[in-house]
Design a protein around this motif. Structure first.
Motif, PDB file in Angstrom:
ATOM      1  N   ARG A   1       0.853  -1.191   0.000  1.00 14.48           N
ATOM      2  CA  ARG A   1       0.000   0.000   0.000  1.00 14.48           C
ATOM      3  C   ARG A   1       0.894   1.249   0.000  1.00 14.48           C
ATOM      4  O   ARG A   1       2.125   1.147   0.046  1.00 14.48           O
ATOM      5  CB  ARG A   1      -0.916  -0.001   1.227  1.00 14.48           C
ATOM      6  CG  ARG A   1      -0.171   0.199   2.525  1.00 14.48           C
ATOM      7  CD  ARG A   1      -1.083   0.136   3.748  1.00 14.48           C
ATOM      8  NE  ARG A   1      -0.353   0.531   4.941  1.00 14.48           N
ATOM      9  CZ  ARG A   1      -0.707   0.201   6.174  1.00 14.48           C
ATOM     10  NH1 ARG A   1      -1.775  -0.526   6.388  1.00 14.48           N
ATOM     11  NH2 ARG A   1       0.010   0.622   7.211  1.00 14.48           N
TER      12      ARG A   1
ATOM     13  N   ILE B   1       3.178   4.440  -0.385  1.00 17.36           N
ATOM     14  CA  ILE B   1       4.270   4.847  -1.281  1.00 17.36           C
ATOM     15  C   ILE B   1       4.827   3.640  -2.037  1.00 17.36           C
ATOM     16  O   ILE B   1       5.101   3.719  -3.242  1.00 17.36           O
ATOM     17  CB  ILE B   1       5.376   5.563  -0.462  1.00 17.36           C
ATOM     18  CG1 ILE B   1       4.848   6.897   0.101  1.00 17.36           C
ATOM     19  CG2 ILE B   1       6.613   5.793  -1.326  1.00 17.36           C
ATOM     20  CD1 ILE B   1       5.760   7.572   1.122  1.00 17.36           C
TER      21      ILE B   1
ATOM     22  N   ASP C   1       5.827  -7.654   0.932  1.00 18.93           N
ATOM     23  CA  ASP C   1       5.162  -7.017   2.073  1.00 18.93           C
ATOM     24  C   ASP C   1       4.773  -8.114   3.059  1.00 18.93           C
ATOM     25  O   ASP C   1       4.730  -9.289   2.687  1.00 18.93           O
ATOM     26  CB  ASP C   1       3.887  -6.282   1.609  1.00 18.93           C
ATOM     27  CG  ASP C   1       3.504  -5.119   2.518  1.00 18.93           C
ATOM     28  OD1 ASP C   1       3.530  -3.964   2.076  1.00 18.93           O
ATOM     29  OD2 ASP C   1       3.177  -5.362   3.701  1.00 18.93           O
TER      30      ASP C   1
ATOM     31  N   ASN D   1       8.693 -10.749   5.632  1.00 20.04           N
ATOM     32  CA  ASN D   1       8.909  -9.837   6.749  1.00 20.04           C
ATOM     33  C   ASN D   1      10.375  -9.415   6.678  1.00 20.04           C
ATOM     34  O   ASN D   1      11.279 -10.245   6.814  1.00 20.04           O
ATOM     35  CB  ASN D   1       8.623 -10.565   8.069  1.00 20.04           C
ATOM     36  CG  ASN D   1       8.764  -9.623   9.249  1.00 20.04           C
ATOM     37  OD1 ASN D   1       9.503  -8.642   9.209  1.00 20.04           O
ATOM     38  ND2 ASN D   1       8.063  -9.927  10.313  1.00 20.04           N
ATOM     39  N   VAL D   2      10.619  -8.128   6.504  1.00 14.27           N
ATOM     40  CA  VAL D   2      12.000  -7.671   6.257  1.00 14.27           C
ATOM     41  C   VAL D   2      12.930  -7.857   7.459  1.00 14.27           C
ATOM     42  O   VAL D   2      14.148  -7.714   7.328  1.00 14.27           O
ATOM     43  CB  VAL D   2      12.052  -6.199   5.784  1.00 14.27           C
ATOM     44  CG1 VAL D   2      11.413  -6.026   4.427  1.00 14.27           C
ATOM     45  CG2 VAL D   2      11.441  -5.258   6.828  1.00 14.27           C
TER      46      VAL D   2
ATOM     47  N   ASN E   1      11.628   0.295   1.303  1.00  8.25           N
ATOM     48  CA  ASN E   1      10.548   1.248   1.592  1.00  8.25           C
ATOM     49  C   ASN E   1       9.748   0.864   2.841  1.00  8.25           C
ATOM     50  O   ASN E   1       9.180   1.722   3.503  1.00  8.25           O
ATOM     51  CB  ASN E   1       9.636   1.314   0.351  1.00  8.25           C
ATOM     52  CG  ASN E   1       8.292   1.944   0.653  1.00  8.25           C
ATOM     53  OD1 ASN E   1       8.168   3.172   0.747  1.00  8.25           O
ATOM     54  ND2 ASN E   1       7.258   1.128   0.822  1.00  8.25           N
TER      55      ASN E   1
ATOM     56  N   ALA F   1       8.381   0.285   6.373  1.00 10.35           N
ATOM     57  CA  ALA F   1       8.691   0.880   7.680  1.00 10.35           C
ATOM     58  C   ALA F   1       7.396   1.053   8.458  1.00 10.35           C
ATOM     59  O   ALA F   1       6.303   0.987   7.889  1.00 10.35           O
ATOM     60  CB  ALA F   1       9.382   2.234   7.512  1.00 10.35           C
TER      61      ALA F   1
ATOM     62  N   TYR G   1      11.518   6.263  15.759  1.00  9.36           N
ATOM     63  CA  TYR G   1      11.425   6.453  14.300  1.00  9.36           C
ATOM     64  C   TYR G   1      12.566   7.362  13.807  1.00  9.36           C
ATOM     65  O   TYR G   1      13.225   7.062  12.808  1.00  9.36           O
ATOM     66  CB  TYR G   1      10.050   7.064  13.999  1.00  9.36           C
ATOM     67  CG  TYR G   1       9.695   7.191  12.534  1.00  9.36           C
ATOM     68  CD1 TYR G   1       9.259   6.100  11.796  1.00  9.36           C
ATOM     69  CD2 TYR G   1       9.766   8.429  11.891  1.00  9.36           C
ATOM     70  CE1 TYR G   1       8.905   6.233  10.464  1.00  9.36           C
ATOM     71  CE2 TYR G   1       9.412   8.569  10.558  1.00  9.36           C
ATOM     72  CZ  TYR G   1       8.983   7.465   9.846  1.00  9.36           C
ATOM     73  OH  TYR G   1       8.632   7.605   8.521  1.00  9.36           O
TER      74      TYR G   1
ATOM     75  N   LYS H   1      15.499   6.344  11.184  1.00  7.23           N
ATOM     76  CA  LYS H   1      15.653   7.005   9.885  1.00  7.23           C
ATOM     77  C   LYS H   1      17.008   7.697   9.750  1.00  7.23           C
ATOM     78  O   LYS H   1      17.574   7.758   8.659  1.00  7.23           O
ATOM     79  CB  LYS H   1      14.498   7.984   9.660  1.00  7.23           C
ATOM     80  CG  LYS H   1      13.126   7.290   9.510  1.00  7.23           C
ATOM     81  CD  LYS H   1      13.105   6.296   8.358  1.00  7.23           C
ATOM     82  CE  LYS H   1      11.708   5.787   8.023  1.00  7.23           C
ATOM     83  NZ  LYS H   1      11.710   4.872   6.880  1.00  7.23           N
TER      84      LYS H   1
ATOM     85  N   PRO I   1      11.069  11.391   2.445  1.00  7.43           N
ATOM     86  CA  PRO I   1       9.793  12.088   2.220  1.00  7.43           C
ATOM     87  C   PRO I   1       9.396  12.969   3.395  1.00  7.43           C
ATOM     88  O   PRO I   1       9.770  12.724   4.538  1.00  7.43           O
ATOM     89  CB  PRO I   1       8.773  10.937   2.083  1.00  7.43           C
ATOM     90  CG  PRO I   1       9.555   9.675   1.982  1.00  7.43           C
ATOM     91  CD  PRO I   1      10.855   9.939   2.650  1.00  7.43           C
TER      92      PRO I   1
ATOM     93  N   THR J   1       3.116  12.570   3.755  1.00 10.96           N
ATOM     94  CA  THR J   1       2.567  12.025   2.504  1.00 10.96           C
ATOM     95  C   THR J   1       1.216  11.379   2.805  1.00 10.96           C
ATOM     96  O   THR J   1       1.048  10.763   3.861  1.00 10.96           O
ATOM     97  CB  THR J   1       3.554  10.979   1.922  1.00 10.96           C
ATOM     98  OG1 THR J   1       4.843  11.593   1.799  1.00 10.96           O
ATOM     99  CG2 THR J   1       3.113  10.490   0.553  1.00 10.96           C
TER     100      THR J   1
ATOM    101  N   THR K   1      -0.871   8.789   3.102  1.00 11.75           N
ATOM    102  CA  THR K   1      -0.946   7.321   3.120  1.00 11.75           C
ATOM    103  C   THR K   1      -1.571   6.896   4.453  1.00 11.75           C
ATOM    104  O   THR K   1      -1.849   7.736   5.304  1.00 11.75           O
ATOM    105  CB  THR K   1       0.455   6.666   3.028  1.00 11.75           C
ATOM    106  OG1 THR K   1       1.169   6.932   4.240  1.00 11.75           O
ATOM    107  CG2 THR K   1       1.263   7.169   1.846  1.00 11.75           C
TER     108      THR K   1
ATOM    109  N   THR L   1      -0.154   8.285   7.752  1.00  9.66           N
ATOM    110  CA  THR L   1      -0.526   9.625   8.252  1.00  9.66           C
ATOM    111  C   THR L   1      -2.046   9.800   8.374  1.00  9.66           C
ATOM    112  O   THR L   1      -2.513  10.844   8.832  1.00  9.66           O
ATOM    113  CB  THR L   1       0.020  10.722   7.310  1.00  9.66           C
ATOM    114  OG1 THR L   1      -0.413  10.433   5.978  1.00  9.66           O
ATOM    115  CG2 THR L   1       1.530  10.804   7.354  1.00  9.66           C
TER     116      THR L   1
END
Ligand SMILES: NC(=O)c1ccc[n+]([C@@H]2O[C@H](COP(=O)([O-])OP(=O)(O)OC[C@H]3O[C@@H](n4cnc5c(N)ncnc54)[C@H](O)[C@@H]3O)[C@@H](O)[C@H]2O)c1
Length: 247
Positions: A15, A17, A36, A62-63, A89, A91, A153, A157, A183, A186, A188, A191
């Motif tokens: 989903r 970005i 994902d 799962n990363v 991407n 997170a 967070y 980052k 970014p 955004t 999504t 947010t």
């Protein structure tokens, strides 16, 4: 087409970005591997892309899981013979004031955002080093500069920005570019839960007076993995409506 026949792996493509990047890259001729933890989302996305004549594959991963990440890269290479692009991407955020932040909130965010980026970059770099070609984009955030309630967070980052610099130095000799997209706010799911009054306040502080659309962030990812950006590496570029400049 700017990514014709390039094999591009995108994490967190279910989903937001990540999905926008997957759609944009597919439209630019890439073979898209969407990954994902939300298996249904990536299956739906890749089914739709394939039905419209694009080439894509969904791999639930799962990363934070090294074995899953390594077998994902092996699957891509055995299917397509190469891996050209990695977009780190995926997170999450788990916000709380530091005095109230639990160890679990800290660990989960650092694990997914920072360790996940490391594991995916390490695994993807293997075939990229062999083929002497690769593009890796990481994802930071305007939040990296500091944000109340986001110590976990922010740290993750900023860590990703540092990871980008070192990976760029280590992988340059293999013709692999490593950059970072940072970014600002955004539109999504991440947010969507911000209360209206807080959102309004945030928007007042953004010089362009709005949040980004996911497609606008995808555009920067596209530029950085395209041949137009072939001499750019080790950079973190803010795509934030001007939020990171001025005082
Ligand atoms: N939305 C914003 O305002 C904003 C601002 C700055 C930076 N970013 C960054 O942009 C990226 C994308 O954010 P978004 O807004 O699209 O978020 P999102 O929450 O809409 O999407 C994130 C995706 O990552 C997936 N994911 C979460 N944990 C995972 C894991 N362990 N393994 C695999 N996948 C996992 C989720 O299932 C989801 O599909 C993130 O790195 C985020 O930190 C977003």
């Amino acid at each position: 087409m700017r990514l014709k026949d390039r094999v591009a792996l995108i994490t967190g493509a279910g989903r937001g970005i990540g999905e926008a990047i997957a759609r944009r890259f597919a439209a630019e001729g890439a073979i898209v591997v969407a990954t994902d933890v939300m298996e249904e989302n990536i299956k739906k996305l890749t089914n739709e892309l394939n039905a419209n004549g694009f080439r894509s594959m969904a791999i639930p991963v799962n990363v934070t899981n090294k074995n899953e990440v390594e077998s994902m890269v092996q699957k891509v290479v055995s299917n397509y013979g190469r891996l050209d692009i990695l977009i780190n991407n995926a997170a999450i955020n788990r916000d709380a004031l530091t005095k109230k932040m639990t160890e679990e909130q800290w660990d989960t965010v650092i694990d997914i955002n920072l360790k996940g980026s490391f594991l995916c970059a390490k695994a993807a770099a293997e075939p990229m080093m062999e083929q002497k070609y690769g593009k890796i984009n990481n994802t930071a955030s305007i939040g990296a500069l500091g944000n109340i309630g986001q110590a976990n967070y922010t740290a993750s980052k900023m860590g990703v920005i540092g990871l980008t610099s070192t990976l760029a130095l280590e992988l340059a000799r293999y013709n692999i570019n490593v950059n970072c997209v940072s970014p600002g706010g955004t539109e999504t799911t991440m947010t969507a839960g911000i209360p209206d009054n807080v959102r309004q306040k945030i928007i007042e502080g953004i010089p362009l007076k709005r949040f980004a659309k996911p497609e606008e962030i995808a555009n920067l990812h596209l530029f950085l993995v395209s041949e137009e950006a072939s001499f750019i590496t080790g950079q973190t570029i803010f795509c934030d409506g001007g939020s990171s400049v001025g005082f």
